[in-house]
Structures are given as structure tokens and as C-alpha cells.
Motif scaffolding. Structure first.
Motif, PDB file in Angstrom:
ATOM      1  N   THR A  78     -11.546 -41.362 -12.229  1.00 49.85           N
ATOM      2  CA  THR A  78     -12.002 -40.245 -11.411  1.00 49.85           C
ATOM      3  C   THR A  78     -11.135 -39.021 -11.652  1.00 49.85           C
ATOM      4  OG1 THR A  78     -12.805 -41.715  -9.658  1.00 49.85           O
ATOM      5  CG2 THR A  78     -12.422 -39.427  -9.064  1.00 49.85           C
ATOM      6  N   PHE A  79     -11.802 -37.888 -11.908  1.00 54.26           N
ATOM      7  CA  PHE A  79     -11.125 -36.595 -11.961  1.00 54.26           C
ATOM      8  C   PHE A  79     -11.433 -35.899 -10.643  1.00 54.26           C
ATOM      9  CE2 PHE A  79     -11.358 -31.995 -12.739  1.00 54.26           C
ATOM     10  CZ  PHE A  79     -10.075 -31.759 -13.194  1.00 54.26           C
ATOM     11  N   ILE A  80     -10.399 -35.543  -9.893  1.00 48.18           N
ATOM     12  CA  ILE A  80     -10.601 -35.055  -8.537  1.00 48.18           C
ATOM     13  C   ILE A  80      -9.748 -33.828  -8.240  1.00 48.18           C
ATOM     14  CG2 ILE A  80      -8.888 -36.693  -7.654  1.00 48.18           C
ATOM     15  CD1 ILE A  80     -10.495 -36.809  -5.042  1.00 48.18           C
ATOM     16  N   ILE A  81     -10.327 -32.898  -7.512  1.00 48.99           N
ATOM     17  CA  ILE A  81      -9.608 -31.746  -6.964  1.00 48.99           C
ATOM     18  C   ILE A  81      -9.567 -31.950  -5.458  1.00 48.99           C
ATOM     19  CG2 ILE A  81      -9.574 -29.241  -6.703  1.00 48.99           C
ATOM     20  CD1 ILE A  81     -11.263 -29.083  -9.264  1.00 48.99           C
ATOM     21  N   GLU A  82      -8.371 -31.993  -4.880  1.00 47.29           N
ATOM     22  CA  GLU A  82      -8.265 -32.317  -3.458  1.00 47.29           C
ATOM     23  C   GLU A  82      -7.254 -31.430  -2.739  1.00 47.29           C
ATOM     24  OE1 GLU A  82      -6.910 -36.336  -2.869  1.00 47.29           O
ATOM     25  OE2 GLU A  82      -5.690 -36.275  -4.675  1.00 47.29           O
ATOM     26  N   HIS A  83      -7.468 -31.305  -1.451  1.00 54.45           N
ATOM     27  CA  HIS A  83      -6.598 -30.537  -0.569  1.00 54.45           C
ATOM     28  C   HIS A  83      -6.103 -31.460   0.531  1.00 54.45           C
ATOM     29  CE1 HIS A  83      -5.168 -27.282   2.046  1.00 54.45           C
ATOM     30  NE2 HIS A  83      -5.827 -27.862   3.039  1.00 54.45           N
ATOM     31  N   GLU A  84      -4.876 -31.254   0.979  1.00 57.36           N
ATOM     32  CA  GLU A  84      -4.355 -32.026   2.104  1.00 57.36           C
ATOM     33  C   GLU A  84      -3.549 -31.104   3.010  1.00 57.36           C
ATOM     34  OE1 GLU A  84      -2.292 -36.356   2.982  1.00 57.36           O
ATOM     35  OE2 GLU A  84      -1.696 -35.264   1.164  1.00 57.36           O
ATOM     36  N   SER A  85      -3.839 -31.163   4.291  1.00 61.88           N
ATOM     37  CA  SER A  85      -3.104 -30.351   5.262  1.00 61.88           C
ATOM     38  C   SER A  85      -3.142 -31.028   6.619  1.00 61.88           C
ATOM     39  CB  SER A  85      -3.694 -28.939   5.352  1.00 61.88           C
ATOM     40  OG  SER A  85      -5.011 -28.986   5.880  1.00 61.88           O
ATOM     41  N   ASN A  86      -2.295 -30.523   7.541  1.00 61.14           N
ATOM     42  CA  ASN A  86      -2.252 -31.101   8.878  1.00 61.14           C
ATOM     43  C   ASN A  86      -2.909 -30.196   9.926  1.00 61.14           C
ATOM     44  OD1 ASN A  86      -0.305 -29.118   9.027  1.00 61.14           O
ATOM     45  ND2 ASN A  86       1.271 -30.401   9.953  1.00 61.14           N
ATOM     46  N   GLY A  87      -3.498 -29.090   9.506  1.00 60.40           N
ATOM     47  CA  GLY A  87      -4.265 -28.255  10.420  1.00 60.40           C
ATOM     48  C   GLY A  87      -3.450 -27.505  11.452  1.00 60.40           C
ATOM     49  N   ARG A  88      -2.135 -27.467  11.291  1.00 61.36           N
ATOM     50  CA  ARG A  88      -1.288 -26.775  12.260  1.00 61.36           C
ATOM     51  C   ARG A  88      -0.892 -25.396  11.738  1.00 61.36           C
ATOM     52  NH1 ARG A  88       2.753 -30.962  15.373  1.00 61.36           N
ATOM     53  NH2 ARG A  88       1.297 -32.705  15.625  1.00 61.36           N
ATOM     54  N   ASP A  89      -0.305 -24.592  12.639  1.00 67.90           N
ATOM     55  CA  ASP A  89       0.178 -23.285  12.224  1.00 67.90           C
ATOM     56  C   ASP A  89       1.674 -23.183  12.508  1.00 67.90           C
ATOM     57  OD1 ASP A  89       0.296 -23.095  14.956  1.00 67.90           O
ATOM     58  OD2 ASP A  89      -1.300 -21.606  15.138  1.00 67.90           O
ATOM     59  N   SER A  90       2.240 -22.025  12.225  1.00 69.29           N
ATOM     60  CA  SER A  90       3.646 -21.740  12.443  1.00 69.29           C
ATOM     61  C   SER A  90       4.522 -22.698  11.625  1.00 69.29           C
ATOM     62  CB  SER A  90       3.970 -21.823  13.935  1.00 69.29           C
ATOM     63  OG  SER A  90       5.285 -21.367  14.177  1.00 69.29           O
ATOM     64  N   ILE A  91       5.672 -23.098  12.185  1.00 69.68           N
ATOM     65  CA  ILE A  91       6.640 -23.878  11.414  1.00 69.68           C
ATOM     66  C   ILE A  91       6.202 -25.322  11.202  1.00 69.68           C
ATOM     67  CG2 ILE A  91       8.579 -22.443  12.142  1.00 69.68           C
ATOM     68  CD1 ILE A  91       9.307 -24.660  14.137  1.00 69.68           C
ATOM     69  N   GLN A  92       5.165 -25.769  11.897  1.00 65.57           N
ATOM     70  CA  GLN A  92       4.674 -27.144  11.725  1.00 65.57           C
ATOM     71  C   GLN A  92       3.521 -27.242  10.728  1.00 65.57           C
ATOM     72  OE1 GLN A  92       3.878 -28.445  15.812  1.00 65.57           O
ATOM     73  NE2 GLN A  92       5.842 -29.511  15.809  1.00 65.57           N
ATOM     74  N   SER A  93       3.157 -26.148  10.108  1.00 70.79           N
ATOM     75  CA  SER A  93       2.072 -26.144   9.126  1.00 70.79           C
ATOM     76  C   SER A  93       2.527 -26.821   7.838  1.00 70.79           C
ATOM     77  CB  SER A  93       1.640 -24.711   8.840  1.00 70.79           C
ATOM     78  OG  SER A  93       0.685 -24.679   7.802  1.00 70.79           O
ATOM     79  N   ARG A  94       1.670 -27.705   7.302  1.00 69.04           N
ATOM     80  CA  ARG A  94       1.935 -28.378   6.033  1.00 69.04           C
ATOM     81  C   ARG A  94       0.637 -28.403   5.224  1.00 69.04           C
ATOM     82  NH1 ARG A  94       6.024 -27.958   8.491  1.00 69.04           N
ATOM     83  NH2 ARG A  94       7.527 -29.578   9.112  1.00 69.04           N
ATOM     84  N   SER A  95       0.714 -28.070   3.944  1.00 72.06           N
ATOM     85  CA  SER A  95      -0.487 -28.149   3.104  1.00 72.06           C
ATOM     86  C   SER A  95      -0.108 -28.110   1.634  1.00 72.06           C
ATOM     87  CB  SER A  95      -1.456 -27.003   3.427  1.00 72.06           C
ATOM     88  OG  SER A  95      -0.906 -25.762   3.056  1.00 72.06           O
ATOM     89  N   TRP A  96      -0.954 -28.745   0.814  1.00 75.87           N
ATOM     90  CA  TRP A  96      -0.839 -28.634  -0.636  1.00 75.87           C
ATOM     91  C   TRP A  96      -2.153 -29.056  -1.266  1.00 75.87           C
ATOM     92  CZ3 TRP A  96       1.903 -32.985  -3.785  1.00 75.87           C
ATOM     93  CH2 TRP A  96       1.635 -34.242  -3.229  1.00 75.87           C
ATOM     94  N   ASN A  97      -2.313 -28.731  -2.558  1.00 72.43           N
ATOM     95  CA  ASN A  97      -3.507 -29.067  -3.315  1.00 72.43           C
ATOM     96  C   ASN A  97      -3.096 -29.858  -4.555  1.00 72.43           C
ATOM     97  OD1 ASN A  97      -5.437 -27.198  -1.754  1.00 72.43           O
ATOM     98  ND2 ASN A  97      -3.838 -25.802  -2.436  1.00 72.43           N
ATOM     99  N   ARG A  98      -4.039 -30.673  -5.055  1.00 69.63           N
ATOM    100  CA  ARG A  98      -3.746 -31.464  -6.245  1.00 69.63           C
ATOM    101  C   ARG A  98      -4.977 -31.528  -7.156  1.00 69.63           C
ATOM    102  NH1 ARG A  98      -1.142 -36.991  -3.880  1.00 69.63           N
ATOM    103  NH2 ARG A  98      -3.128 -37.007  -2.774  1.00 69.63           N
ATOM    104  N   VAL A  99      -4.738 -31.383  -8.438  1.00 70.72           N
ATOM    105  CA  VAL A  99      -5.743 -31.674  -9.450  1.00 70.72           C
ATOM    106  C   VAL A  99      -5.301 -32.978 -10.099  1.00 70.72           C
ATOM    107  CG1 VAL A  99      -6.887 -30.904 -11.546  1.00 70.72           C
ATOM    108  CG2 VAL A  99      -6.175 -29.221  -9.831  1.00 70.72           C
ATOM    109  N   ALA A 100      -6.106 -34.033  -9.937  1.00 68.67           N
ATOM    110  CA  ALA A 100      -5.608 -35.371 -10.264  1.00 68.67           C
ATOM    111  C   ALA A 100      -6.576 -36.141 -11.150  1.00 68.67           C
ATOM    112  CB  ALA A 100      -5.340 -36.161  -8.984  1.00 68.67           C
ATOM    113  N   LEU A 101      -6.014 -37.068 -11.915  1.00 71.04           N
ATOM    114  CA  LEU A 101      -6.775 -38.027 -12.701  1.00 71.04           C
ATOM    115  C   LEU A 101      -6.351 -39.420 -12.243  1.00 71.04           C
ATOM    116  CD1 LEU A 101      -8.807 -38.419 -15.032  1.00 71.04           C
ATOM    117  CD2 LEU A 101      -6.847 -38.594 -16.575  1.00 71.04           C
TER     118      LEU A 101
END
Length: 279
Positions: A138-161
Motif C-alpha cells: 500500500t502506498f498511502i498519504i496520511e495525516h495524524e493529529s490530536n485536534g487540540r490547539d495552543s501548546i497541546q496541539s500535535r500533528s504531522w503528515n506521512r507519505v508511506a509505503l
């Protein structure tokens, strides 16, 4: 850490002995018959399971268990096939979505301390060698985040095989390599803790009642890694429900505290896809 290394050595040795004695996949096994697999990809319901779906509870290992470090972890993971016809190179287009939650049910008000959202879109190709099904890529483009704002916000993206391959009918190996695109202001160093890749294996009994697996995520420093060890036992012969044990040791179990070490043992209920899960 030494106990984890010894456990890994024992597990690898057990896998090697099982591989030596296992039978190679063949078209005589209807679960891996190429025509059946192709029909499944073409005719299966558009909506189905993707990764493991589970609801598990347990304490921290090492530190004294408390109300704060004993929690529920659950994951919901589904896939939606977007194309009816086979695309070029024998691929199928999928929309993926996984959601993972950590729930401190022993604390006052029972707060859900971390909720991670992981949507993605990708092309999946079933793999056949010498007229036998051996897995998928599988070739996949994905996003992951915790939906928070301010100092508790976390997010990143990945292009993966990613790939899942059956070595024998009892042994499956899997691997995933990604190029990270870190857009979160508060988690610039997330790759140091969550790595650039992961790999692992699953062992399944002949009657598919018992399953054991290990997933390893190498971290930045050589020899350091996050480790997930799991064991599942099917509860009823004709049901897709398992008693599930999971041991997590390392960083990055959840996005909010990705840079904090966790060692956790949990047990609960598991529902998984037909042949194998994605990771």
C-alpha cells in the motif's frame, strides 16, 4: 531494557523455528487461493476493517500503578474502497481512517486524556507470486493529529509505503517506511521518538485461533526502539472476536505525550480484519 532485549531474542528464535517447520502457502489453501483473493478485492463490501479494532484496559509496568497511569486504550479503524474497477498496475483506491483514544476511567470525571485522528488515502495492490497470494502493498498519504490547539496541539503528515507478506501460512511479516512532513509547532522533534519506519511479524496457529505478534519502531539513537508485543485468542470458533493482550514499551504511544516513556500492559477485546491487520 535488558529484559525487553531478552524477550525479543526469545521471540525471534521461536519465529525462526516455526518458519522452518511451517508449510509454504499454496493454492490448495482456500484462504490464499489467488482467484478467491481477487474476487474478494473486487466483490468485498466497500466498507470494512483496516487496522486492529480493540478496547483494552491495564496498568503501567515499572512505576507503581495509579489512577493516572492505569487506563483504557481503544482504537477504531476502517477502510472504504473508492473504486469498483481495478486501477492500473492492479491497484485499488482506498480511504482509510483510524482513531485511537486513551481514557482514564479511574480518575474523577473519567477524562479522555488523548484522542488521535488518523485519516489517509492510498493505493493497495494485492501481491501474487507463482500463482499464489503472498500479501499486499500500500502506498498511502496520511495525516495524524490530536485536534487540540495552543501548546497541546500535535500533528504531522506521512507519505508511506507499507507491505504485509506471508512467508508461510503461519507467518506474516510487515514493514512500513515513511517520509515525514512535520507541520506541528509543538512537536518538531516527533520523528526522534516515533521514527522513520516500523517492521514486525505475526504468527498464527493452523486453526487461526491463536495469534502472536511484535512490532518494532527504531528511534533516533542506534539500538533504541519502541516495541509492541501482542497476543490474541479467538473466543468463539465462528466469531471474529478475540481476547487480546498488548504490551507497549517506548515513546509515541499517543500524540499528546509522544516524548514521554510508557510501559503499559493491557487486556481486553479485539476485532480484526479477515486475513491480517495493517499497522
Amino acid at each position: 531494557m535488558q529484559s525487553i532485549r531478552r524477550l525479543l531474542i526469545l521471540l525471534i528464535a521461536a519465529l525462526a523455528s516455526m518458519q522452518a517447520g511451517a508449510q509454504i502457502l499454496s493454492t490448495n489453501d482456500q484462504r490464499f487461493d489467488p482467484d478467491s483473493i481477487r474476487r474478494d478485492f473486487r466483490n468485498q463490501p466497500y466498507f470494512g476493517l483496516y487496522k486492529d479494532n480493540y478496547f483494552i484496559f491495564g496498568p503501567s509496568i515499572g512505576p507503581k500503578p495509579t489512577r493516572k497511569n492505569t487506563n483504557i486504550k481503544f482504537q477504531i479503524s476502517v477502510a472504504q474502497r473508492l473504486t469498483n474497477a481495478t486501477l492500473p498496475w492492479g491497484t485499488y483506491l482506498y480511504l482509510f481512517y483510524s482513531q485511537k483514544c486513551f481514557w482514564n476511567v479511574l480518575e474523577n470525571s473519567m477524562p479522555m486524556t488523548d484522542l488521535n485522528f488518523n485519516p489517509g488515502i492510498g493505493l493497495t495492490k494485492p501481491l501474487f507470486v507463482k500463482n499464489r497470494y503472498i500479501g499486499k502493498m500500500t502506498f498511502i498519504i496520511e495525516h495524524e493529529s490530536n485536534g487540540r490547539d495552543s501548546i497541546q496541539s500535535r500533528s504531522w503528515n506521512r507519505v508511506a509505503l507499507a507491505a504485509n507478506v506471508f512467508v508461510t501460512k503461519n507467518l506474516m511479516v510487515h514493514a512500513k517506511l515513511w517520509a515525514p512532513i512535520v507541520d506541528g509547532e509543538n512537536n518538531r522533534d516527533i520523528v526522534d521518538y516515533c521514527g522513520w519506519c516500523q517492521f514486525g511479524t505475526q504468527v498464527v496457529s493452523d486453526n487461526r485461533r491463536f495469534t502472536g505478534g511484535i512490532t518494532i519502531v527504531p528511534r533516533r539513537h542506534f539500538g533504541s526502539c519502541n516495541v509492541v508485543i501482542d497476543f490474541a485468542m479467538r473466543l468463539f470458533k465462528k466469531e471474529n472476536q478475540y481476547l487480546f493482550f498488548q504490551f507497549y514499551n517506548g515513546y509515541g504511544e499517543g500524540l499528546l505525550d509522544y516524548n514521554k516513556f510508557h510501559s503499559q500492559l493491557r487486556v481486553g477485546l479485539l476485532i480484526r480484519p479477515k486475513l491480517f491487520s495493517d499497522f
